[in-house]
Design an enzyme around this catalytic site. Structure first.
Site, PDB file in Angstrom:
ATOM      1  N   HIS A 121      28.657 -47.772   7.757  1.00 24.62           N
ATOM      2  CA  HIS A 121      27.334 -47.200   7.465  1.00 24.62           C
ATOM      3  C   HIS A 121      26.276 -48.299   7.406  1.00 24.62           C
ATOM      4  CE1 HIS A 121      24.203 -44.754   5.666  1.00 24.62           C
ATOM      5  NE2 HIS A 121      24.168 -45.563   4.617  1.00 24.62           N
ATOM      6  N   GLN A 154      11.602 -42.303   1.626  1.00 29.78           N
ATOM      7  CA  GLN A 154      12.357 -43.511   1.310  1.00 29.78           C
ATOM      8  C   GLN A 154      11.843 -44.713   2.101  1.00 29.78           C
ATOM      9  OE1 GLN A 154      16.525 -43.102   2.144  1.00 29.78           O
ATOM     10  NE2 GLN A 154      17.034 -45.184   1.522  1.00 29.78           N
ATOM     11  N   THR A 192      20.965 -34.545  -6.443  1.00 31.23           N
ATOM     12  CA  THR A 192      22.274 -35.060  -6.047  1.00 31.23           C
ATOM     13  C   THR A 192      23.284 -33.976  -6.384  1.00 31.23           C
ATOM     14  OG1 THR A 192      21.629 -37.339  -6.563  1.00 31.23           O
ATOM     15  CG2 THR A 192      23.985 -36.878  -6.366  1.00 31.23           C
ATOM     16  N   TYR A 249      10.480 -47.891  -0.311  1.00 32.88           N
ATOM     17  CA  TYR A 249      11.607 -48.685  -0.818  1.00 32.88           C
ATOM     18  C   TYR A 249      11.359 -50.187  -0.889  1.00 32.88           C
ATOM     19  CZ  TYR A 249      13.379 -50.688   3.569  1.00 32.88           C
ATOM     20  OH  TYR A 249      13.543 -51.416   4.721  1.00 32.88           O
ATOM     21  N   ARG A 260      14.304 -39.317   4.125  1.00 30.98           N
ATOM     22  CA  ARG A 260      14.232 -40.602   4.817  1.00 30.98           C
ATOM     23  C   ARG A 260      12.799 -41.090   5.002  1.00 30.98           C
ATOM     24  NH1 ARG A 260      19.174 -42.458   3.865  1.00 30.98           N
ATOM     25  NH2 ARG A 260      20.810 -41.168   4.802  1.00 30.98           N
ATOM     26  N   GLU A 289      22.558 -41.499  10.918  1.00 28.16           N
ATOM     27  CA  GLU A 289      23.487 -42.145  11.848  1.00 28.16           C
ATOM     28  C   GLU A 289      23.914 -41.214  12.970  1.00 28.16           C
ATOM     29  OE1 GLU A 289      26.570 -44.570   9.454  1.00 28.16           O
ATOM     30  OE2 GLU A 289      25.728 -43.073   8.096  1.00 28.16           O
ATOM     31  N   LYS A 305      15.241 -40.260  -3.201  1.00 31.68           N
ATOM     32  CA  LYS A 305      16.618 -39.965  -3.598  1.00 31.68           C
ATOM     33  C   LYS A 305      16.718 -39.121  -4.864  1.00 31.68           C
ATOM     34  CE  LYS A 305      19.098 -42.768  -0.775  1.00 31.68           C
ATOM     35  NZ  LYS A 305      20.290 -42.387  -0.006  1.00 31.68           N
ATOM     36  N   ARG A 330      16.966 -52.717  12.200  1.00 35.58           N
ATOM     37  CA  ARG A 330      16.783 -54.134  12.519  1.00 35.58           C
ATOM     38  C   ARG A 330      17.524 -54.459  13.813  1.00 35.58           C
ATOM     39  NH1 ARG A 330      18.268 -53.809   7.282  1.00 35.58           N
ATOM     40  NH2 ARG A 330      20.377 -54.602   7.733  1.00 35.58           N
ATOM     41  N   GLU A 353      23.984 -37.440   2.584  1.00 33.05           N
ATOM     42  CA  GLU A 353      24.884 -38.581   2.556  1.00 33.05           C
ATOM     43  C   GLU A 353      26.202 -38.092   1.956  1.00 33.05           C
ATOM     44  OE1 GLU A 353      23.234 -42.068   0.740  1.00 33.05           O
ATOM     45  OE2 GLU A 353      21.868 -42.420   2.426  1.00 33.05           O
ATOM     46  N   THR A 396      27.299 -43.721   1.241  1.00 38.60           N
ATOM     47  CA  THR A 396      27.653 -42.910   2.407  1.00 38.60           C
ATOM     48  C   THR A 396      28.973 -43.367   3.009  1.00 38.60           C
ATOM     49  OG1 THR A 396      25.311 -42.661   2.892  1.00 38.60           O
ATOM     50  CG2 THR A 396      26.843 -42.086   4.633  1.00 38.60           C
ATOM     51  N   TYR A 424      26.574 -48.635  -1.839  1.00 37.77           N
ATOM     52  CA  TYR A 424      26.336 -48.782  -0.402  1.00 37.77           C
ATOM     53  C   TYR A 424      27.552 -49.509   0.157  1.00 37.77           C
ATOM     54  CZ  TYR A 424      23.190 -50.107   3.582  1.00 37.77           C
ATOM     55  OH  TYR A 424      22.564 -50.283   4.801  1.00 37.77           O
ATOM     56  N   ASP A 463      24.434 -37.137  -1.634  1.00 33.71           N
ATOM     57  CA  ASP A 463      23.238 -37.862  -2.061  1.00 33.71           C
ATOM     58  C   ASP A 463      22.098 -37.512  -1.099  1.00 33.71           C
ATOM     59  OD1 ASP A 463      21.514 -39.685  -3.280  1.00 33.71           O
ATOM     60  OD2 ASP A 463      22.217 -41.359  -2.062  1.00 33.71           O
ATOM     61  N   GLU A 477      29.474 -38.519   0.250  1.00 32.67           N
ATOM     62  CA  GLU A 477      29.971 -39.548  -0.637  1.00 32.67           C
ATOM     63  C   GLU A 477      31.088 -39.020  -1.536  1.00 32.67           C
ATOM     64  OE1 GLU A 477      27.103 -41.843  -2.747  1.00 32.67           O
ATOM     65  OE2 GLU A 477      25.531 -41.599  -1.228  1.00 32.67           O
ATOM     66  N   ASP A 503      24.349 -45.296  -7.611  1.00 34.26           N
ATOM     67  CA  ASP A 503      24.859 -45.037  -6.262  1.00 34.26           C
ATOM     68  C   ASP A 503      24.983 -46.353  -5.511  1.00 34.26           C
ATOM     69  OD1 ASP A 503      25.762 -43.017  -4.468  1.00 34.26           O
ATOM     70  OD2 ASP A 503      24.002 -43.402  -3.237  1.00 34.26           O
TER      71      ASP A 503
END
Length: 403
Positions: A122, A230, A247, A234, A227, A352, A243, A131, A189, A338, A117, A223, A191, A115
């Site tokens: 996104h 994760q 799926t 991660y 959260r 999001e 994850k 961040r 997600e 995503t 990104y 997906d 996709e 998968d």
């Protein structure tokens, strides 16, 4: 009305002809089917009855033999199916079944699952959420390579399969220690998945211009993401249990040949790319796909992400996935990551859409930050086709059940 007389403009008309695998109600026998309108053609039985040379590829319980046969065979089979449905209608009429009278199965045996990104929108949203004080919401490598992770092929399931809420470790920033239990921040997600047909030799990279020699078609993909699990796990190696629990993919694989009118140029490149990813060259696969995706929760549309905005194309993803010499296998599946557009109503995840739970969604049955037990998520999509007709992509449906 015979099943082959689909209404004009039907998104699953003879211009589309996606492939799946089905069984008739009450039977355990699976076979390859081709969708036309709200019916499915038993392609294997039709091929045998017509003494077609492609019966060995179609009279099978999986798409894998057809996937492995290669691009020439894919085109030949598609031309044959089109001819059967236009000039040999009476001969195949008895091999159609209403979709309501069949069970759809996972259409191919999944080999490896990767998968990516690939949506800049996104990635920037996620960066701003986690961040907020960073000078750049993208990580330093994002514009130089398609970031991805290896998933778990054994938990790829077909549309309609319930998704059990996963359990795992989670730890909020203010908690003194992690706790174990069901995820409380279960997400989606939206996709697009790409299905590999022709394998490659280990040690031999697949170039940008070879994309269509190896990739058979695409499907919608959800997906599912825990959260909270994760976020705790991660660092430093990336997604794992958050994850790998499920799926979901659509039951129908749309061949690339059905999407010629949906091909578009990718967004403008802002950074120079290394040669193996440089899609401005004469031998590169031209661009992405104009797919219009819709995300609904309990029948209420919450987002409409445009796939045409994806920064990294499927051809670039395939090239990057194999540039180190990693081999392809028939049945490999790789997800786009995503799909999110530039507008608030085009975001492809609840992370999001609710800005990590800060801004709950107002649904007819109540507010949502993340998914609740009993919620049904539906992904659907279409692409521009010949003469203004739409090409329908098979939907992906999943219901959340308590773990």
């Amino acid at each position: 009305m015979p099943p082959f007389d689909v209404s004009e403009g039907d998104p699953f008309g003879p211009h589309n002809l996606p492939y799946g695998v089905f069984s008739r109600v009450g039977s355990a026998e699976r076979t390859v089917g081709v969708r036309l309108g709200d019916h499915v053609l038993d392609a294997g039985a039709a091929a045998l009855a017509l003494d077609s040379p492609y019966a060995s590829l179609l009279a099978r319980p999986s798409l894998n033999p057809l996937l492995a046969a290669g691009r020439t065979a894919w085109s030949d089979v598609r031309r044959a199916l089109t001819a059967w449905m236009t000039v040999r209608q009476e001969e195949i009429a008895g091999f159609f079944h209403p979709l309501s009278a069949v069970t759809l199965h996972l259409p191919f045996e999944v080999a490896d699952y990767v998968d990516f990104y690939a949506s800049e929108n996104h990635a920037r949203n996620v960066g701003q959420i986690f961040r907020p004080d960073a000078a750049d919401s993208l990580t330093p490598n994002w514009k130089h390579l398609p970031i991805g992770y290896h998933g778990r092929s054994g938990t790829v399931v077909v549309s309609g399969t319930d998704v059990v809420r996963p359990s795992g470790q989670r730890k909020a920033p203010t908690d003194p220690a992690p706790v174990f239990g069901p995820s409380v921040r279960l997400d989606i997600e939206a996709e697009v998945g790409f299905v590999v047909g022709v394998p490659s030799a280990m040690g031999t990279p697949v170039g940008l211009g070879e994309f269509r020699e190896h990739v058979f078609g695409l499907c919608l993909l959800n997906d599912w993401s825990a959260r909270d699990v994760q976020a705790w796990e991660y660092v430093p190696l990336g997604p794992f249990l958050g994850k790998s629990f499920a799926t979901s993919v659509s039951a129908w694989i749309t061949p690339l040949d059905a999407l010629e009118h949906a091909r578009v140029a990718p967004p403008r490149r802002t950074h120079a790319l290394l040669p193996y990813l440089d899609d401005a060259g004469p031998d590169a696969e031209p661009g992405g796909y104009d797919l219009r995706i819709s995300v609904a929760i309990n029948g209420h549309v919450v987002s409409e992400p445009p796939f045409s905005t994806m920064y990294w194309t499927a051809a670039q993803q395939l090239a990057h996935m194999t540039v180190n010499g990693a081999s392809l296998r028939t049945g490999d599946l790789y997800g786009s990551g995503t799909v999110s557009g530039p507008e608030a109503g085009q975001r492809g995840s609840l992370l999001e859409l609710t800005w990590n739970g800060r801004d709950p969604l107002e649904l007819p049955d109540g507010k949502r930050t993340f998914l609740e037990d009993g919620d049904v998520v539906t992904l659907s999509a279409w692409a521009p086709g010949p003469g203004g007709v739409r090409v329908g992509l098979g939907e992906v449906v999943g219901r959340i059940v308590a773990g």
